[in-house]
Design an enzyme around this catalytic site. Structure first.
Site, PDB file in Angstrom:
ATOM      1  N   ASN A   8       0.851  -1.188   0.000  1.00  0.00           N
ATOM      2  CA  ASN A   8       0.000   0.000   0.000  1.00  0.00           C
ATOM      3  C   ASN A   8       0.889   1.242   0.000  1.00  0.00           C
ATOM      4  O   ASN A   8       1.441   1.624   1.034  1.00  0.00           O
ATOM      5  CB  ASN A   8      -0.909  -0.019   1.252  1.00  0.00           C
ATOM      6  CG  ASN A   8      -1.793   1.208   1.336  1.00  0.00           C
ATOM      7  OD1 ASN A   8      -1.900   1.985   0.384  1.00  0.00           O
ATOM      8  ND2 ASN A   8      -2.435   1.397   2.480  1.00  0.00           N
ATOM      9  N   TRP A   9       1.023   1.851  -1.175  1.00  0.00           N
ATOM     10  CA  TRP A   9       1.921   3.009  -1.291  1.00  0.00           C
ATOM     11  C   TRP A   9       1.329   4.271  -0.670  1.00  0.00           C
ATOM     12  O   TRP A   9       2.014   5.269  -0.537  1.00  0.00           O
ATOM     13  CB  TRP A   9       2.211   3.284  -2.774  1.00  0.00           C
ATOM     14  CG  TRP A   9       3.172   2.328  -3.394  1.00  0.00           C
ATOM     15  CD1 TRP A   9       3.763   1.242  -2.808  1.00  0.00           C
ATOM     16  CD2 TRP A   9       3.666   2.374  -4.746  1.00  0.00           C
ATOM     17  NE1 TRP A   9       4.588   0.607  -3.716  1.00  0.00           N
ATOM     18  CE2 TRP A   9       4.543   1.284  -4.905  1.00  0.00           C
ATOM     19  CE3 TRP A   9       3.441   3.225  -5.828  1.00  0.00           C
ATOM     20  CZ2 TRP A   9       5.212   1.021  -6.112  1.00  0.00           C
ATOM     21  CZ3 TRP A   9       4.105   2.977  -7.026  1.00  0.00           C
ATOM     22  CH2 TRP A   9       4.977   1.886  -7.164  1.00  0.00           C
ATOM     23  N   LYS A  10       0.037   4.247  -0.356  1.00  0.00           N
ATOM     24  CA  LYS A  10      -0.646   5.448   0.154  1.00  0.00           C
ATOM     25  C   LYS A  10      -0.378   6.628  -0.795  1.00  0.00           C
ATOM     26  O   LYS A  10      -0.331   6.423  -2.001  1.00  0.00           O
ATOM     27  CB  LYS A  10      -0.212   5.730   1.594  1.00  0.00           C
ATOM     28  CG  LYS A  10      -0.394   4.503   2.492  1.00  0.00           C
ATOM     29  CD  LYS A  10      -0.216   4.790   3.946  1.00  0.00           C
ATOM     30  CE  LYS A  10      -0.434   3.513   4.749  1.00  0.00           C
ATOM     31  NZ  LYS A  10      -0.393   3.711   6.177  1.00  0.00           N
ATOM     32  N   HIS A 130     -10.001   2.020   4.897  1.00  0.00           N
ATOM     33  CA  HIS A 130      -8.722   2.157   5.606  1.00  0.00           C
ATOM     34  C   HIS A 130      -8.897   3.195   6.716  1.00  0.00           C
ATOM     35  O   HIS A 130      -9.614   4.180   6.536  1.00  0.00           O
ATOM     36  CB  HIS A 130      -7.626   2.593   4.620  1.00  0.00           C
ATOM     37  CG  HIS A 130      -6.258   2.523   5.234  1.00  0.00           C
ATOM     38  ND1 HIS A 130      -5.802   3.464   6.114  1.00  0.00           N
ATOM     39  CD2 HIS A 130      -5.275   1.597   5.115  1.00  0.00           C
ATOM     40  CE1 HIS A 130      -4.583   3.123   6.513  1.00  0.00           C
ATOM     41  NE2 HIS A 130      -4.246   1.993   5.919  1.00  0.00           N
ATOM     42  N   GLU A 199      -6.116  -4.073  10.984  1.00  0.00           N
ATOM     43  CA  GLU A 199      -5.066  -3.066  11.136  1.00  0.00           C
ATOM     44  C   GLU A 199      -5.366  -2.203  12.357  1.00  0.00           C
ATOM     45  O   GLU A 199      -6.091  -1.201  12.253  1.00  0.00           O
ATOM     46  CB  GLU A 199      -5.035  -2.148   9.906  1.00  0.00           C
ATOM     47  CG  GLU A 199      -4.734  -2.848   8.607  1.00  0.00           C
ATOM     48  CD  GLU A 199      -4.082  -1.898   7.608  1.00  0.00           C
ATOM     49  OE1 GLU A 199      -3.001  -2.237   7.126  1.00  0.00           O
ATOM     50  OE2 GLU A 199      -4.625  -0.815   7.343  1.00  0.00           O
ATOM     51  N   SER A 244       2.807  -1.537  10.683  1.00  0.00           N
ATOM     52  CA  SER A 244       4.239  -1.629  10.980  1.00  0.00           C
ATOM     53  C   SER A 244       4.864  -2.981  10.625  1.00  0.00           C
ATOM     54  O   SER A 244       5.723  -3.488  11.348  1.00  0.00           O
ATOM     55  CB  SER A 244       4.506  -1.294  12.456  1.00  0.00           C
ATOM     56  OG  SER A 244       4.136   0.037  12.718  1.00  0.00           O
TER      57      SER A 244
HETATM   58  P1  PGA Z   1       2.360   0.811   7.836  1.00  0.00           P
HETATM   59  O1  PGA Z   1       0.902   1.002   7.215  1.00  0.00           O
HETATM   60  O2  PGA Z   1       2.889  -0.504   7.347  1.00  0.00           O
HETATM   61  O3  PGA Z   1       3.150   1.974   7.348  1.00  0.00           O
HETATM   62  O4  PGA Z   1       2.182   0.808   9.335  1.00  0.00           O
HETATM   63  C1  PGA Z   1       0.027  -0.070   7.051  1.00  0.00           C
HETATM   64  C2  PGA Z   1      -1.264   0.381   6.463  1.00  0.00           C
HETATM   65  O5  PGA Z   1      -1.765   1.452   6.844  1.00  0.00           O
HETATM   66  O6  PGA Z   1      -1.836  -0.289   5.581  1.00  0.00           O
END
Ligand code: PGA
Length: 282
Positions: A8-10, A130, A199, A244
């Site tokens: 997930n590159w956001k 999300h 999550e 994380s």
């Molecule tokens: P992160 O994000 O691995 O940077 O904690 C996970 C997510 O929000 O999908």
């Protein structure tokens, strides 16, 4: 069971960075193709890159097809459309996943993108609900339910994100909270394929991860909900953990009972780190 690992590159990466990432990815992937092909890998880039990545993957797919035909001493002539599709589309190493969709098919929704549009640019999955969208765009479980219905209608596999805040966990209400999120988000849904990503909000981008027992407790609850409440409408979902995840902890998390994969944020921005995480699935 095939593990699903999603990058997930956001809101990160544009064209140059995407090219660099794909180069790194393909180098690593082809070096260990026989193992990596056992993992279902998803790429969730920002919306402006979806179509671009789809065509890049198509190009790579055609190169791969040429190699296969050359090896077998054949030419493109006489190769059926189904066989081409099997190699170029179904055989692609990365499946495309969007980060969100609107619940309407089209209309006056400035800035939004519909599930129907995502389908047109090669998406197979879409992340819905999300916690960053719930918090920053005020998405309720009711809105999320409509988005899931829209995704299912377009034959996209929804990845429904659920998870509690630190306050809710400290109050001991995390199981009830996630139960409510699932029940309200899937009210009238009927689907063969669904992914649930657990999550916990307190673990996203913080470097904190729940214990194996805490993750196992949640995956057990999710399985129970589907067995008891949705068995006639939804096949048991794939359950991912997100928050994380790095190559340091991915192996341990994938060993937890009921965990079928990972949703990776920050660590997925580095193609080699992403591949390392994927390699902990075999
Ligand atoms: P992160 O994000 O691995 O940077 O904690 C996970 C997510 O929000 O999908």
């Amino acid at each position: 069971m095939t593990k699903i690992i999603a990058a997930n590159w956001k809101m990160n990466n544009v064209f140059d960075e995407a090219d660099e990432w794909l180069d790194g990815f393909f180098k690593g992937y082809s070096a260990n193709y026989d193992q990596f092909k056992k993992v279902e890998m998803l790429i969730c880039p920002p919306a402006i890159l979806l179509d671009y990545i789809d065509s890049e993957l198509m190009e790579d797919g055609f190169q791969f097809l040429e190699e296969v035909l050359k090896k077998e001493g054949r030419t493109l002539e006489g190769v059926s459309a189904e066989e081409i599709n099997k190699i170029v589309v179904e055989g692609r190493p990365l499946k495309i996943c969007a980060q969100d969709c609107h619940f309407e098919e089209s209309g006056s929704f400035t800035g939004d993108i519909s599930a129907a549009m995502l389908k047109k640019v090669g998406c197979e999955y879409v992340i819905i609900g999300h916690s960053e969208r719930r918090a920053n765009h005020h998405e309720s479980n009711e809105i999320i339910a409509k988005k899931i219905a829209a995704a299912v209608k377009q034959n996209l596999t929804p990845i429904l994100c659920v998870g509690e805040s630190k306050e809710i966990r400290d109050l001991g209400k995390h199981l009830h909270f996630v139960y409510q999120q699932i029940m309200q988000s899937l009210a009238d849904i009927k689907t063969e394929k669904l992914v649930i990503a657990y999550e916990p909000i307190w673990s996203i981008g913080t470097g904190l991860t729940p214990t194996s027992e805490q993750i196992a407790e949640m995956s057990k609850l999710i399985k129970k909900i589907f067995a008891e409440k949705f068995s006639d409408k939804i096949t048991q979902p794939f359950i991912l953990y997100g928050g994380s995840v790095t190559s340091q902890n991915s192996g341990e998390i994938l060993k937890i009972a009921g965990i079928d994969g990972l949703l990776v944020g920050k660590a997925s921005l580095d193609a080699n780190e992403f591949l390392k995480i994927c390699s902990s699935a075999f």
